[in-house]
Structure formats: structure tokens, C-alpha cells
Design a protein around this motif. Structure first.
Motif, mmCIF file in Angstrom:
data_model
loop_
_atom_site.group_PDB
_atom_site.id
_atom_site.type_symbol
_atom_site.label_atom_id
_atom_site.label_comp_id
_atom_site.label_asym_id
_atom_site.label_seq_id
_atom_site.Cartn_x
_atom_site.Cartn_y
_atom_site.Cartn_z
ATOM 1 N N TYR A 246 37.126 41.576 16.208
ATOM 2 C CA TYR A 246 37.021 41.021 17.569
ATOM 3 C C TYR A 246 35.599 40.577 17.890
ATOM 4 C CZ TYR A 246 41.510 43.322 17.969
ATOM 5 O OH TYR A 246 42.797 43.718 17.760
ATOM 6 N N LEU A 247 34.818 40.255 16.853
ATOM 7 C CA LEU A 247 33.440 39.821 17.087
ATOM 8 C C LEU A 247 33.420 38.637 18.049
ATOM 9 C CD1 LEU A 247 31.521 40.015 13.690
ATOM 10 C CD2 LEU A 247 31.182 41.364 15.776
ATOM 11 N N GLY A 248 32.458 38.661 18.973
ATOM 12 C CA GLY A 248 32.291 37.516 19.865
ATOM 13 C C GLY A 248 33.272 37.469 21.016
ATOM 14 N N THR A 249 33.912 38.611 21.339
ATOM 15 C CA THR A 249 34.845 38.587 22.468
ATOM 16 C C THR A 249 34.286 39.347 23.677
ATOM 17 O OG1 THR A 249 35.922 40.551 21.591
ATOM 18 C CG2 THR A 249 36.912 38.433 21.041
ATOM 19 N N GLU A 250 32.971 39.487 23.726
ATOM 20 C CA GLU A 250 32.375 40.247 24.821
ATOM 21 C C GLU A 250 32.789 39.704 26.192
ATOM 22 O OE1 GLU A 250 30.678 39.165 22.251
ATOM 23 O OE2 GLU A 250 29.581 40.842 21.373
ATOM 24 N N ARG A 251 32.790 38.363 26.328
ATOM 25 C CA ARG A 251 33.094 37.773 27.640
ATOM 26 C C ARG A 251 34.476 38.178 28.114
ATOM 27 N NH1 ARG A 251 31.496 31.848 25.666
ATOM 28 N NH2 ARG A 251 29.229 31.973 25.898
ATOM 29 N N GLU A 252 35.465 38.009 27.229
ATOM 30 C CA GLU A 252 36.839 38.294 27.621
ATOM 31 C C GLU A 252 36.979 39.746 28.078
ATOM 32 O OE1 GLU A 252 35.834 36.814 25.008
ATOM 33 O OE2 GLU A 252 37.055 35.079 24.446
ATOM 34 N N ILE A 253 36.470 40.625 27.243
ATOM 35 C CA ILE A 253 36.708 42.037 27.507
ATOM 36 C C ILE A 253 35.911 42.517 28.716
ATOM 37 C CG2 ILE A 253 34.951 43.247 26.119
ATOM 38 C CD1 ILE A 253 38.290 44.055 25.155
ATOM 39 N N LEU A 254 34.685 42.006 28.871
ATOM 40 C CA LEU A 254 33.880 42.433 30.026
ATOM 41 C C LEU A 254 34.461 41.885 31.321
ATOM 42 C CD1 LEU A 254 30.265 42.224 28.592
ATOM 43 C CD2 LEU A 254 31.530 44.259 29.277
ATOM 44 N N LEU A 255 34.970 40.646 31.279
ATOM 45 C CA LEU A 255 35.612 40.100 32.478
ATOM 46 C C LEU A 255 36.818 40.949 32.850
ATOM 47 C CD1 LEU A 255 35.458 36.235 32.025
ATOM 48 C CD2 LEU A 255 34.472 37.600 33.877
ATOM 49 N N PHE A 256 37.550 41.396 31.832
ATOM 50 C CA PHE A 256 38.738 42.200 32.103
ATOM 51 C C PHE A 256 38.368 43.538 32.751
ATOM 52 C CE2 PHE A 256 41.770 45.490 30.662
ATOM 53 C CZ PHE A 256 42.859 45.062 31.390
ATOM 54 N N ILE A 257 37.348 44.209 32.204
ATOM 55 C CA ILE A 257 37.040 45.510 32.814
ATOM 56 C C ILE A 257 36.380 45.330 34.187
ATOM 57 C CG2 ILE A 257 36.899 46.742 30.600
ATOM 58 C CD1 ILE A 257 33.855 46.953 31.266
ATOM 59 N N ALA A 258 35.659 44.213 34.367
ATOM 60 C CA ALA A 258 35.124 43.934 35.700
ATOM 61 C C ALA A 258 36.276 43.820 36.694
ATOM 62 C CB ALA A 258 34.309 42.644 35.696
ATOM 63 N N LEU A 259 37.362 43.161 36.242
ATOM 64 C CA LEU A 259 38.535 43.022 37.108
ATOM 65 C C LEU A 259 39.119 44.399 37.446
ATOM 66 C CD1 LEU A 259 40.582 40.973 38.362
ATOM 67 C CD2 LEU A 259 41.975 41.374 36.326
ATOM 68 N N ILE A 260 39.184 45.276 36.441
ATOM 69 C CA ILE A 260 39.716 46.626 36.690
ATOM 70 C C ILE A 260 38.864 47.345 37.731
ATOM 71 C CG2 ILE A 260 40.107 48.910 35.709
ATOM 72 C CD1 ILE A 260 41.077 47.735 33.255
ATOM 73 N N TYR A 261 37.530 47.314 37.545
ATOM 74 C CA TYR A 261 36.652 47.966 38.521
ATOM 75 C C TYR A 261 36.862 47.368 39.908
ATOM 76 C CZ TYR A 261 33.861 50.638 35.189
ATOM 77 O OH TYR A 261 33.448 51.551 34.258
ATOM 78 N N PHE A 262 36.947 46.029 39.936
ATOM 79 C CA PHE A 262 37.084 45.372 41.240
ATOM 80 C C PHE A 262 38.380 45.791 41.933
ATOM 81 C CE2 PHE A 262 38.968 41.876 43.670
ATOM 82 C CZ PHE A 262 38.059 41.836 44.708
ATOM 83 N N VAL A 263 39.481 45.772 41.164
ATOM 84 C CA VAL A 263 40.765 46.140 41.781
ATOM 85 C C VAL A 263 40.729 47.579 42.268
ATOM 86 C CG1 VAL A 263 43.217 46.536 41.310
ATOM 87 C CG2 VAL A 263 42.124 44.439 40.518
ATOM 88 N N GLY A 264 40.155 48.470 41.457
ATOM 89 C CA GLY A 264 40.042 49.875 41.863
ATOM 90 C C GLY A 264 39.254 50.019 43.151
ATOM 91 N N ALA A 265 38.093 49.374 43.208
ATOM 92 C CA ALA A 265 37.246 49.468 44.401
ATOM 93 C C ALA A 265 37.939 48.846 45.608
ATOM 94 C CB ALA A 265 35.907 48.784 44.142
ATOM 95 N N ALA A 266 38.626 47.714 45.378
ATOM 96 C CA ALA A 266 39.304 47.045 46.488
ATOM 97 C C ALA A 266 40.415 47.926 47.054
ATOM 98 C CB ALA A 266 39.874 45.705 46.022
ATOM 99 N N LEU A 267 41.135 48.620 46.144
ATOM 100 C CA LEU A 267 42.209 49.512 46.606
ATOM 101 C C LEU A 267 41.642 50.635 47.480
ATOM 102 C CD1 LEU A 267 44.583 49.962 43.546
ATOM 103 C CD2 LEU A 267 45.130 48.947 45.769
ATOM 104 N N MET A 268 40.522 51.207 47.039
ATOM 105 C CA MET A 268 39.922 52.295 47.811
ATOM 106 C C MET A 268 39.453 51.789 49.168
ATOM 107 S SD MET A 268 37.911 53.915 44.611
ATOM 108 C CE MET A 268 37.107 55.392 45.182
ATOM 109 N N SER A 269 38.885 50.598 49.164
ATOM 110 C CA SER A 269 38.404 50.017 50.406
ATOM 111 C C SER A 269 39.564 49.743 51.367
ATOM 112 C CB SER A 269 37.650 48.749 50.021
ATOM 113 O OG SER A 269 37.274 48.041 51.078
ATOM 114 N N TYR A 270 40.692 49.290 50.786
ATOM 115 C CA TYR A 270 41.886 49.050 51.600
ATOM 116 C C TYR A 270 42.392 50.368 52.187
ATOM 117 C CZ TYR A 270 46.800 48.057 52.622
ATOM 118 O OH TYR A 270 48.022 47.962 53.241
ATOM 119 N N ALA A 271 42.417 51.416 51.330
ATOM 120 C CA ALA A 271 42.863 52.728 51.801
ATOM 121 C C ALA A 271 41.981 53.200 52.956
ATOM 122 C CB ALA A 271 42.822 53.739 50.656
#
Lengths: 371, 244
Positions: A333-358
Motif C-alpha cells: 500500500y505504498l503511497g496511499t497516505e492521502r487516502e488513509i489519512l483522509l479516511f481517519i480524519a473523516l472518522i475523527y470528524f464524525v465522532g466529534a460532530a456526534l458528540m457536539s450534536y449530543a
């Protein structure tokens, strides 16, 4: 037609705004062109599903994953139970329907072995709420204690290989649950009338707030084992949770103190005049009002813990961020940093957004009927 | 008969300011005492010493046979027997009317919920707002809030009630409903200490009127005598300013 009117009113009312609109559109086009082109043609998104297991549970052996599912079921069930027993809330129908729909949607993509766990997990929250409306406060408290004990039992000694998103969530939940009572105690100590307790609270709060989180975590990592028998092998996770809780408690305490100081003097006097003792006034009159007024700040602190858990890889725990980096080190998976980092950024964002909504929901529920 | 409130040479300072200057006062059981006087005369401070919301620096206060001193147990014991109604109501905004009233009986007197709620409803009936039990304070008018505050204080079944300018924060049209509740309470034989500017109430209900100025009791006596025939010139000046 309506769109044309809207455009004219909002984007092209006057030569200057028209110019701004055109300039902005051009700027957006130039900057986004490359990103969109990459996202839709070059990006190797398959890296995410192919490594989903690593990202979610780290290198935990497959035969141990049931522990995580059980923890998830327990936590969701008890949360629903406590929430409903406190507020008397009924289970909204969309919660049942949503759980089943989600199950149906994810069903084909998961291993057969995990399907039963998935269904249980999705149904845990509404089931807990349904039961919660019928149990008393005392039973809800007992359920919290029991669940906490079982969770610790399930995870003790099995955390060495735990990683990814589940580790991130676990750290966040444990640290929050432990930090909250400690923070309350410190806030009461700092605003209370006992000089020794007050001095200790101030000392603790100011010391912790004067030290960077990463330093607190290192200190916890090296120092927590000193407080326990030498023969115990203290899991790193345990030390880290202690560090996070101690750190967050100092900040929570200051928020709650702000809330306490915002409660009018007349509330204390009314409580005392009715014969309530100092601790009874705090518990029934002052703290409920103080906490209600600082809910956004408290949840903000929990969101901060959630995001700051990405620091733990320095101490050898394999959280979500670390697993993402690990994946990109795999030659396949060499050279896939962008894809994977964007994905985990999305996870963090969704988690934080859910808490903020709560947080907004809780605020509204607690402010009901008062102004 | 032994007085239910006994004050002896009570002195209090706020820093350098001498706000109570050697007050001597005895209140008999069932007596209604109205305290009048210009603002800053120390009348609110005086009644706040009775349940120790204000500490005194010199002198002695005995309430229902209990000496008010530094002993927390004595303070708690006195506060159980003394109800208080404040100028700004001070209802608990996060609780319903019913919860406001039942809180202290349940956790201080340790009554079961059913008993506390039954008595709360009777009290709400008595002050005329039983239909508001499930509302939050912010949903009520000022007059209704103050009547809830009266019911809340009565729920502890106190022997003495303190009223600290209970109608001063109310719109004029709501003063009457609160005064009516207080009159009814006075008729029932409650010992009351009332700080107020409502001279009509004082004249009608009080057994004794006390005029305070500059931290001292200047004059006291039956309402007719104090209002119609004040002996001291400061009383005359004060009444001259506020009557008419």
C-alpha cells in the motif's frame, strides 16, 4: 426562475459583489480541480476496506474480538438505561428502524461470525432505553457499576494488541468516565470552605494545567506502576487512562467552577434557609445548575480527549492514527497516505460532530421549561 | 411565657460599618412582628440573623430554646424550625414547583415521597395554585412564584416564618395575592417576622410594629399607636415620607 432570482439577490447584487463572486468561483475551481481529479481518478480507495480490520481493532486476534463487541453492547445498553431512567424518555421509533436498516445495509459486508454481534450492538441502545424507563435511579447506578466492572474484567490483560478505532474509543470513554467525578470533586474543593481541601485542589489544578498533555502521559506511563505492587504487570493502557483522566479532570474542574460561581447567591441562601447542609445544597441545588450552564464546555473537553488520544502511539499503543501510518508502511500500500489519512480524519470528524450534536440535545433537554 | 425568639445586645459589623447596634428583641409564640424603616436601616440584616444567614459578632440569639452559636448542629436545628421567604423568591429554576416544595422535607426531614407530595399539594391548595404543580418557576408570574416560595418554606412545618420584603420585587397587581396568603398564615397562629413597606398590611395584621433606623430599634408598639401617634421624631419623619 427562482434560482435565477436567488442568484441575483445573493451573488450578483451590485458590480462589486458580482466581481467577488466571479473571483471566488475561479479561485475555488483552480484549487479544487486538482483534488477532485485526484479523488475520482487516481486515488486508490481500496486501501481503506482492505485494511478496515486493522483500522478498527488493530492486531487483536480474531478470536478475541468478542470482548470488544461485548464491551460495546454493555456500554450502549447502560447508556440507554441510565438516560431513560433519568429523563423518562421513550424510545423513538426511528431508533429501532434505524438499527435494523443499518444492520441490513452492513450485513453483506461483514464476516458471518460478527453478524450476531453487530445486531446485538445496534439493538443495545434502544433496548436499554426501553428498560430504563421502568427502573429506578438506584438500579441505574448499580448497572453503571456492574458494567464498569465487567468492562474492566473483559479488557484487563487483553489490551496489549488492541488498536485502531476501538482503542481510541475505549480510551475516550474510560478517561471521560473517570475524569468527570474527579473534576466535580476538584471544583467543589476549590469553591468550598475547607482550606486544606481548597489548597490541594488549587495546587492539583494549576500543576496539571501547567504541564503539557504529552508530559502528563509520559509521567503516568512511568509513575503509575510505582503506586501499585511491583509484581503487577500494569498494562500501558491503564497508565494512559489514568494520565488522560487526571489531565482532563483539571480542565473539567475549572469549567464546573465557572458554573458554580455563576449560580446566584440567593440559591445558596434558599437552600440553607430550608435546612439543607452544605453537601446537600451542592448536590441538589448548586451542581445541577452549574453543570447545566457549562455543558458545551464539558463536552468540548470530551471532544478534546477524543482527538488527543492520537498522542498515545508515542507510548506504544496502536490507536487509529498509528494504525493508519502502519498501513502505509506495508509495501503493498505504498503511497496511499492521502487516502488513509483522509479516511481517519473523516472518522475523527464524525465522532466529534456526534458528540457536539449530543451536547446540543442534552442542553435543550436540561433547559426545558426554564429560562 | 418563654419567648420563641430572644435577642440580647445583638451587634453586627460589615467591615467598619456597624449595621446592628445592640438590638434587644423578644418575640412571643404566635406573634406577628412587622419591621419597618428606611433602606439601609438594618432590618433585613436583623431578620437574617434569626436563621444565621448573617453571623453576628456580639450578643446572643436564642431561637426556640436553641442557642445560635458556631455549632453547626444548632444552626441546622434552628434552620429546620425557621422558614424564610425572600424578596427575589429564590426558587430553584431546575426543579418543578412540586419538586421545589418537596425537596427539603424529603432530604432534611426524610419523609417518603408520597407524604411530602401530599403535604405539598395541600399547601399549594392553601396558597391557591395547586394547578401549577408540574410547571417550572420561570413559567409562573411573580406573584405565583412568591406563593410557591411561601408553600416551600411552610412544607418544612416551621415554627417561625421570616419574610424579607416579600412583595418588593412584584408588579403592583400581584402584591395583593401574596399579602392575602400571608394574612391567612398570620390568622392560623404562625409566629412571623416581616420586613415590608406595605403599611396597610402592617396596620391590619401586625401585633407589634418595630421602626428601625441606622441599625437601632427606634420605636416599637401596637400598629395603631406607631402609625397614628408616633412618639419619636425619626418615626414621624419616615411615616410622613411614605404615608400618602
Amino acid at each position: 426562475m427562482r434560482a435565477a432570482v436567488w442568484l441575483k439577490e445573493n451573488l450578483f447584487n451590485g458590480w462589486f459583489n458580482s466581481l467577488l463572486t466571479v473571483a471566488t468561483a475561479w479561485f475555488l475551481y483552480v484549487t479544487l480541480r486538482g483534488i477532485l481529479h485526484w479523488a475520482f481518478t487516481e486515488a486508490r480507495w481500496f486501501v481503506v476496506p482492505e485494511n478496515m480490520r486493522l483500522l478498527m481493532v488493530g492486531s487483536l486476534p480474531p478470536d478475541q474480538v468478542w470482548r470488544l463487541w461485548t464491551v460495546a453492547v454493555l456500554v450502549l445498553f447502560v447508556s440507554g438505561l441510565v438516560y431513560a431512567s433519568r429523563t423518562g424518555a421513550r424510545v423513538p421509533r426511528w431508533m429501532w428502524v434505524g438499527a435494523l436498516l443499518l444492520f441490513a445495509a452492513v450485513f453483506p459486508t461483514v464476516f458471518p461470525a460478527t453478524r450476531a454481534f453487530l445486531l446485538l450492538t445496534l439493538l443495545a441502545l434502544p433496548t436499554g432505553m426501553a428498560l430504563g424507563a421502568r427502573v429506578t435511579d438506584r438500579w441505574a447506578k448499580a448497572a453503571i457499576a456492574a458494567a464498569l466492572a465487567v468492562v474492566i474484567g473483559l479488557l484487563w490483560g487483553n489490551t496489549e494488541r488492541l488498536g485502531g478505532f476501538s482503542l481510541t474509543v475505549l480510551l475516550t470513554v474510560l478517561a471521560s468516565v473517570l475524569a468527570f467525578p474527579l473534576g466535580l470533586l476538584l471544583a467543589l474543593g476549590r469553591t468550598g470552605k475547607w482550606p486544606v481541601f481548597r489548597t490541594l485542589s488549587i495546587l492539583y489544578i494549576e500543576l496539571i494545567r501547567g504541564v503539557p498533555l504529552i508530559t502528563v502521559l509520559f509521567l503516568a506511563y512511568y509513575m503509575v506502576p510505582l503506586f501499585l505492587p511491583a509484581s503487577w504487570r500494569v498494562p500501558t493502557l491503564f497508565s494512559i487512562v489514568v494520565g488522560f483522566s487526571m489531565f482532563a479532570a483539571a480542565y473539567l474542574a475549572e469549567y464546573v467552577r465557572g458554573g458554580i460561581q455563576g449560580v446566584p447567591k440567593g440559591q445558596y441562601e434558599a437552600a440553607w434557609a430550608l435546612g439543607l447542609s452544605g453537601s446537600q445544597s451542592a448536590r441538589y441545588i448548586i451542581l445541577p445548575q452549574a453543570i447545566r450552564s457549562v455543558i458545551p464546555a464539558l463536552i468540548g473537553q470530551l471532544i478534546a480527549i477524543f482527538k488527543d488520544t492520537s498522542l498515545v502511539y508515542i507510548l506504544g499503543l496502536f490507536d487509529l492514527l498509528f494504525m493508519a501510518i502502519t498501513v502505509t508502511r506495508n509495501p503493498k500500500y505504498l503511497g496511499t497516505e492521502r487516502e488513509i489519512l483522509l479516511f481517519i480524519a473523516l472518522i475523527y470528524f464524525v465522532g466529534a460532530a456526534l458528540m457536539s450534536y449530543a451536547s446540543r440535545r442534552i442542553e435543550r433537554a436540561m433547559g426545558l421549561g426554564t429560562r | 411565657m418563654e419567648p420563641i425568639i430572644h435577642m440580647e445586645n445583638v451587634n453586627k459589623w460589615f467591615g467598619a460599618l456597624h449595621v446592628l447596634k445592640g438590638i434587644n428583641l423578644d418575640v412571643a409564640k404566635g406573634e406577628v412582628v412587622v419591621i419597618i424603616g428606611p433602606s439601609g436601616s438594618g432590618k433585613s440584616t436583623l431578620i437574617r440573623t434569626v436563621n444565621r444567614l448573617e453571623e453576628i459578632q456580639k450578643g446572643r440569639i436564642v431561637v426556640d430554646g436553641i442557642e445560635l452559636n458556631r455549632d453547626v448542629r444548632n444552626i441546622d436545628a434552628v434552620r429546620k424550625e425557621v422558614g424564610m421567604v425572600f424578596q427575589s423568591f429564590n426558587l430553584f429554576p431546575h426543579m418543578t414547583v412540586l419538586e421545589n416544595i418537596t425537596l427539603a422535607p424529603r432530604i432534611v426531614r426524610k419523609w417518603p415521597r408520597e407524604k411530602a407530595e401530599k403535604i405539598a399539594m395541600e399547601l399549594l391548595e392553601r396558597v391557591g395554585i395547586a394547578d401549577q404543580a408540574e410547571k417550572y418557576p420561570a413559567q409562573l408570574s411573580g406573584g405565583q412564584q412568591q406563593r410557591v416560595a411561601i408553600a416551600r418554606a411552610l412544607a418544612m412545618q416551621p415554627k417561625i416564618m421570616l419574610f424579607d420584603e416579600p412583595t418588593s420585587a412584584l408588579d403592583p397587581e400581584m402584591v395583593g395575592e401574596v399579602l392575602d396568603a400571608m394574612k391567612e398564615l398570620a390568622k392560623s397562629g404562625m409566629t412571623m417576622l416581616v420586613v415590608t413597606h406595605e403599611m396597610g398590611f402592617a396596620r391590619e395584621v401586625a401585633d407589634r410594629v418595630i421602626f428601625m433606623d441606622m441599625g437601632e430599634i427606634i420605636e416599637e408598639g401596637e400598629p395603631d399607636q406607631v402609625f397614628s401617634n408616633p412618639r419619636h421624631e425619626r418615626t414621624q419623619a419616615f411615616l410622613g415620607r411614605i404615608l400618602h
